[in-house]
Design an enzyme around this catalytic site. Structure first.
Site, PDB file in Angstrom:
ATOM      1  CG  LEU A 505      -2.020  -1.162   1.189  1.00 15.68           C
ATOM      2  CD1 LEU A 505      -2.649  -1.053   2.820  1.00 15.68           C
ATOM      3  CD2 LEU A 505      -2.879  -1.112   0.290  1.00 15.68           C
ATOM      4  N   GLY A 506       1.961   0.938   0.474  1.00 20.63           N
ATOM      5  CA  GLY A 506       3.024   2.292   0.437  1.00 20.63           C
ATOM      6  C   GLY A 506       4.185   2.206   1.573  1.00 20.63           C
ATOM      7  N   GLY A 508       6.931   3.970   4.095  1.00 25.29           N
ATOM      8  CA  GLY A 508       7.251   5.266   4.634  1.00 25.29           C
ATOM      9  C   GLY A 508       8.634   5.470   5.358  1.00 25.29           C
ATOM     10  CG  PHE A 510       8.501   4.906  11.012  1.00 25.61           C
ATOM     11  CD1 PHE A 510       9.258   5.227  11.997  1.00 25.61           C
ATOM     12  CD2 PHE A 510       7.415   6.031  10.846  1.00 25.61           C
ATOM     13  CE1 PHE A 510       9.428   6.375  12.600  1.00 25.61           C
ATOM     14  CE2 PHE A 510       7.353   7.176  11.517  1.00 25.61           C
ATOM     15  CZ  PHE A 510       8.591   7.433  12.189  1.00 25.61           C
ATOM     16  N   GLY A 511       9.171   2.134   7.425  1.00 27.05           N
ATOM     17  CA  GLY A 511       9.161   0.651   6.824  1.00 27.05           C
ATOM     18  C   GLY A 511       7.692   0.833   5.836  1.00 27.05           C
ATOM     19  CB  SER A 512       6.923  -1.561   3.347  1.00 27.70           C
ATOM     20  OG  SER A 512       8.040  -1.115   2.586  1.00 27.70           O
ATOM     21  CB  VAL A 513       1.730   0.085   4.803  1.00 28.75           C
ATOM     22  CG1 VAL A 513       0.279  -0.256   5.327  1.00 28.75           C
ATOM     23  CG2 VAL A 513       2.427   0.986   5.710  1.00 28.75           C
ATOM     24  CE  LYS A 527       3.979   2.499   8.892  1.00 26.23           C
ATOM     25  NZ  LYS A 527       3.370   3.350   8.975  1.00 26.23           N
ATOM     26  CG  ASP A 622       6.430  12.114  10.222  1.00 26.96           C
ATOM     27  OD1 ASP A 622       6.651  13.212   9.769  1.00 26.96           O
ATOM     28  OD2 ASP A 622       6.575  10.983   9.798  1.00 26.96           O
TER      29      ASP A 622
END
Ligand SMILES: *[C@@H]1O[C@H](CO)[C@@H](O)[C@H](O)[C@H]1NC(C)=O
Ligand SMILES: *[C@@H]1O[C@H](CO)[C@@H](O)[C@H](O)[C@H]1NC(C)=O
Ligand SMILES: *[C@@H]1O[C@H](CO)[C@@H](O)[C@H](O)[C@H]1NC(C)=O
Ligand SMILES: *[C@@H]1O[C@H](CO)[C@@H](O)[C@H](O)[C@H]1NC(C)=O
Ligand SMILES: *[C@@H]1O[C@H](CO)[C@@H](O)[C@H](O)[C@H]1NC(C)=O
Ligand SMILES: *[C@@H]1O[C@H](CO)[C@@H](O)[C@H](O)[C@H]1NC(C)=O
Ligand SMILES: *[C@@H]1O[C@H](CO)[C@@H](O)[C@H](O)[C@H]1NC(C)=O
Ligand SMILES: *[C@@H]1O[C@H](CO)[C@@H](O)[C@H](O)[C@H]1NC(C)=O
Ligand SMILES: *[C@@H]1O[C@H](CO)[C@@H](O)[C@H](O)[C@H]1NC(C)=O
Ligand SMILES: *[C@@H]1O[C@H](CO)[C@@H](O)[C@H](O)[C@H]1NC(C)=O
Length: 785
Positions: A505-506, A508, A510-513, A527, A622
């Site tokens: 899904l995306g 960021g 902090f990691g991937s979702v 996540k 954030d």
């Protein structure tokens, strides 16, 4: 006092009257034995004009009712309906008046009484009157002594509890008041769902189906926190004071709006069996939801009626089972599902000549929540269970899981895509003709092919059984751990539900979702965190703190996984992705202004909750459009909160996140001053500018060209001070935004990005400004980096 009020006609009401095009105009707040109310052009208005009473027609209805509604808002919203169970067809010939027995009565065209206040023992030597008060209460009393209340509407609520009124239990009579939901969207008659205080005297409220089956409780009142234990949302008390009173005469709950706050608010039980608190936001002309319980519509008992099945992921929520059809198409379209569904074809055993037709068969439904009221019996095999059901015509379904369960009559409270312990495979009895293919003519071919098919089928069955066993085990495992608030997932289970992390899904900082689907078909966002070097114990402790934080405008944490070096968080899935996608990368419709305003307000609420209402204050660190997720109704949900708790508000990490997003950094990050919640306020302000313009603040497109400076907030602040906010609005909106709202949002944004953090408002103040409760001046020019 009251009689004086009755004779006076406030000038505002007078002008209203002049506006309406009729010769007779009655607009006072009182009905007496010599004045009455008739027709749609007459109404009562309370002394300060806050409430009105008159004939009311619900949307999509052809009937009329006597109702009290908010007189100050544009959407006619009833708070009390007198004749909810006895509608009228013609307001012109109907009449609300004081009858000869002193009661307030409603007469239809034939002068028949359809509704009455029904007070007995009124002293007929004294005249009575009914007065509409400014708190929305209609009071019947003696003209000579208005404090001797004979009847009042707030003691007889419909589906709404207004600020200042009580919902409780009279200990002398044992009578407990109920809010009773409307029957459907268009019908205010008493529906099947109701809310009442525990008649046994505890401090919990129950929502019930048909006044018997309780399916939700508020939990007991906590006097220290001033909330009901199972409604944590009530903590958000900028606006309301909540109170629960228990004395020798009565127990009740009441709420009021804090002094100095000018707000229209209501608490209702809706036709779908959920209770919720709403406030009217004038700037967007809508009711905005504060909170709602039970959270999921399918948790409402019997919502879909007999043979109807609920599914949270589908709209409408209710659908008929295979072989059944809606009992009333019209009711269904008005969202009254309580009639449920009926068979398309009669069962064999019900038919007049049972010998001539084929025996009934069973249709297999997987992952169903089992209906209520099963009869269990001990049998030795599935076949015995099936024949036990076939032998009794009233048996409509069975299940067989080591024990045989039979259900008789209408199946209630079904839900599909469900895999808790009280669910599984359900065998539904249907007439044989409901099963398609008639095989009679094809015996020959079948004979030939049969051998081959049998062999293939056998293989398939073996494979399926093995796979199913595995799946069942997995579901059982996932559900076993789900008893607490958070689910502790196993890594291989998550691998399975995300199809080995295939649908990304995306990604960021902090990691991937990844998207996943739980066995009960709840969509989730998984996540995978990078660079976590915390021990398992600490991770679990932090995660369980985050897990307790629940708010309409915060993404809900469903569970986590902490195995070996994996650190994974599992969230509810948001169908409309993020604000970033919608604003900058969407090919579909442009977000309209009112949605943008809701997003600004909701995000502010979520942040205010984090800053001011959690046990420890949480700074998000954030805030940006990527972290504002949107649900199917575009309600904003702040995500990734609590990472600052897991990781600390770490400058280098924040800096990496900010790369390419110049301008989001609050000055205190640079100056090294301590980081407070005002850093989030700064980021929020920066984000508001992007919401207004529809562009990245430092993008090369659009506004930076006009502004020249390349940084939109600088340009925007200048324009705001010059008094020209219209140029700042996203061109795609074609100027479709009320200028006053636009200005309000611009002012808030500009206050939020002030250099000195003490001049920035708190998130709580931002909420109040956007709600229109606080006014705000034009800010000074911010000193931007
Ligand atoms: C109810 O009325 C609204 C407009 O007033 C209309 O859009 C809607 O389709 C109607 N719904 C039904 C079920 O008739
Ligand atoms: C008033 O009393 C009559 C007769 O007892 C009853 O049928 C009616 O429902 C009552 N009306 C209200 C509003 O309670
Ligand atoms: C009714 O009111 C009259 C006049 O005030 C009074 O004389 C009489 O006692 C009252 N009757 C009752 C039953 O209260
Ligand atoms: C009825 O009216 C009389 C005189 O008008 C008054 O003295 C008496 O208090 C009234 N009774 C009630 C119950 O209001
Ligand atoms: C008016 O009614 C109230 C409440 O019943 C009572 O306490 C009071 O004495 C009454 N006043 C008069 C003047 O009758
Ligand atoms: C309880 O009901 C009785 C009888 O209707 C009434 O007299 C009393 O005032 C009520 N108590 C409260 C606290 O409302
Ligand atoms: C009230 O108490 C009775 C007896 O203890 C119990 O049977 C009943 O279920 C209780 N009702 C509620 C709503 O808890
Ligand atoms: C609700 O309960 C009443 C009796 O309390 C019963 O007669 C009625 O059939 C029930 N309604 C439904 C839809 O089951
Ligand atoms: C409350 O707000 C309404 C609408 O926003 C406004 O018309 C009214 O004057 C306000 N009342 C007060 C007392 O501020
Ligand atoms: C069928 O089951 C119902 C409910 O258990 C029972 O009341 C009825 O007696 C049964 N009928 C027969 C013929 O066994």
């Amino acid at each position: 006092m009251a009689s004086m009020r009755g004779n006076l006609l406030p000038s505002s009401i007078l002008s209203l009257c002049l506006l309406s095009l009729l010769s007779v105009c009655k607009s006072t707040d009182t009905i007496t034995s010599i004045s009455s109310l008739s027709g749609t052009n007459q109404k009562l208005t309370s002394a300060q004009g806050k409430f009105a009473l008159g004939f009311y027609q619900p949307p999509n209805s052809s009937y009329w009712y006597i109702a009290i509604w908010f007189n100050t808002i544009s959407l006619q919203t009833p708070v009390f309906i007198a004749n909810r169970n006895a509608p009228l067809t013609d307001p012109a010939t109907s009449q609300l008046t004081i009858s000869s027995d002193g009661n307030l009565v409603l007469l239809n065209g034939f002068k028949t009484e359809v509704w009455s206040t029904n007070v007995t023992g009124i002293n007929l030597s004294n005249k009575t009157q009914a007065v509409l008060e400014d708190n929305g209460n209609l009071v019947l009393s003696y003209v000579s002594n208005t404090s001797d209340v004979l009847w009042q509407s707030i003691d007889n609520p419909t589906d709404t509890l207004l600020p200042g009124s009580k919902l409780g239990l009279n200990k002398t009579t044992g009578i407990s008041q109920r809010l009773i939901a409307w029957k459907s969207l268009a019908d205010p008659a008493e529906g099947i769902f109701s809310l009442e205080l525990d008649p046994n005297g505890s401090s919990q409220y129950f929502i019930q189906w048909n006044k018997t089956e309780g399916y939700w409780t508020s939990g007991p009142w906590s006097e220290t926190q001033k909330i009901f234990s199972l409604i944590p949302e009530m903590t958000e008390e900028y606006v309301y004071n909540y109170k629960y009173v228990s004395n020798s005469q009565e127990n009740y709950f009441t709420y009021s709006i804090k002094p100095g706050i000018n707000l229209t608010s209501r608490f209702i039980i809706n036709h779908n069996g959920q209770i919720n608190q709403q406030t009217w936001v004038d700037t967007i002309q809508q009711w905005v939801l504060f909170w709602s319980q039970p959270r999921q519509t399918c948790e409402v008992y019997g919502l879909c009626g007999p043979y109807g099945s609920c599914n949270v992921n589908k709209l409408p929520y209710c659908n008929c089972l295979q072989g059944f059809t809606q009992q009333s198409k019209n009711d269904y379209s008005l969202e009254d599902y309580s009639g449920g569904c009926v068979r398309k074809t009669k069962l064999q055993c019900e038919s007049s000549d049972p010998t001539k037709v084929q025996q009934d068969k069973f249709y297999v439904l997987y992952n169903m929540r089992f209906p209520d009221n099963s009869k269990s019996m001990q049998v030795n095999s599935a076949e015995e269970c099936e024949s036990a059901c076939l032998n009794n015509c009233s048996c409509s379904a069975y299940s067989y899981k080591s024990v045989c369960n039979l259900w008789h009559g209408g199946l209630m409270n079904l839900q599909d895509g469900y895999t808790s312990s009280n669910g599984g495979t359900l065998y539904l009895r249907l007439a044989a003709s409901e099963f398609s293919a008639s095989k009679r003519n094809k015996r020959l071919i079948i004979g030939l092919v049969a051998g081959g098919i049998v062999a293939i089928l056998f293989c398939i069955i073996v494979i399926l059984v093995v796979m199913k066993r595995k799946r069942d085990l997995r579901s059982a495992r996932m559900l076993k751990v789900s008893q607490g608030t958070l689910i502790a997932f196993r890594y291989d289970d998550l691998q399975f539900v995300t199809k080995n992390f295939s649908e990304k899904l995306g990604a960021g900082a902090f990691g991937s979702v990844y998207k996943g689907l739980l066995p009960d078909s709840t969509a989730i966002a998984v996540k995978k965190l990078d660079g976590f070097h915390q021990g398992e114990k600490q991770f679990r402790a932090e995660v369980s703190t985050i897990g307790t934080i629940q708010h309409v405008n915060l993404v809900r944490l469903i569970g986590f996984c902490s195995e070996a070096s994996y650190r994974i968080l599992v969230y509810e899935y948001m169908p409309n992705s993020s604000l970033e996608t919608q604003l900058f990368n969407s090919r579909d419709a442009v977000l309209n202004w009112s949605t943008r305003y809701q997003i600004a307000l909701g995000t502010a609420r979520g942040l205010a909750y984090l800053h001011e209402k959690c046990v420890d204050c949480i700074i998000h660190c954030d805030i940006k459009p990527e972290n504002i997720l949107l649900d199917d109704n575009f309600v904003p949900k702040v995500s990734d909160f609590g990472f600052s708790k897991l990781l600390g508000c770490d400058f280098s990490r924040v800096l990496t996140t900010m790369r390419g997003a110049r301008g989001y950094l609050a000055p205190e990050w640079i100056t090294g001053a301590p980081i407070t919640p005002k850093a989030d306020v700064f980021n929020y302000g920066v984000m508001l500018f992007e919401l207004i313009s529809g562009h990245r603040n430092n993008s090369d497109q659009g506004y930076s060209k006009i502004s020249g400076s390349g940084f939109f907030p600088t340009f925007a602040a200048t324009k705001l001070i010059e008094g020209d906010v219209q140029t700042l609005l996203d061109h795609n909106l074609n100027g479709e935004a009320p200028i006053e709202e636009l200005e309000r949002v611009c002012k808030v944004a500009c206050w939020c990005i002030q250099d000195d953090e003490t001049t920035r408002p708190t998130m709580g103040q931002v909420v109040q400004i956007l709600e229109g409760i606080l006014e705000v001046n034009t800010p000074p020019m911010p000193v931007l980096l």
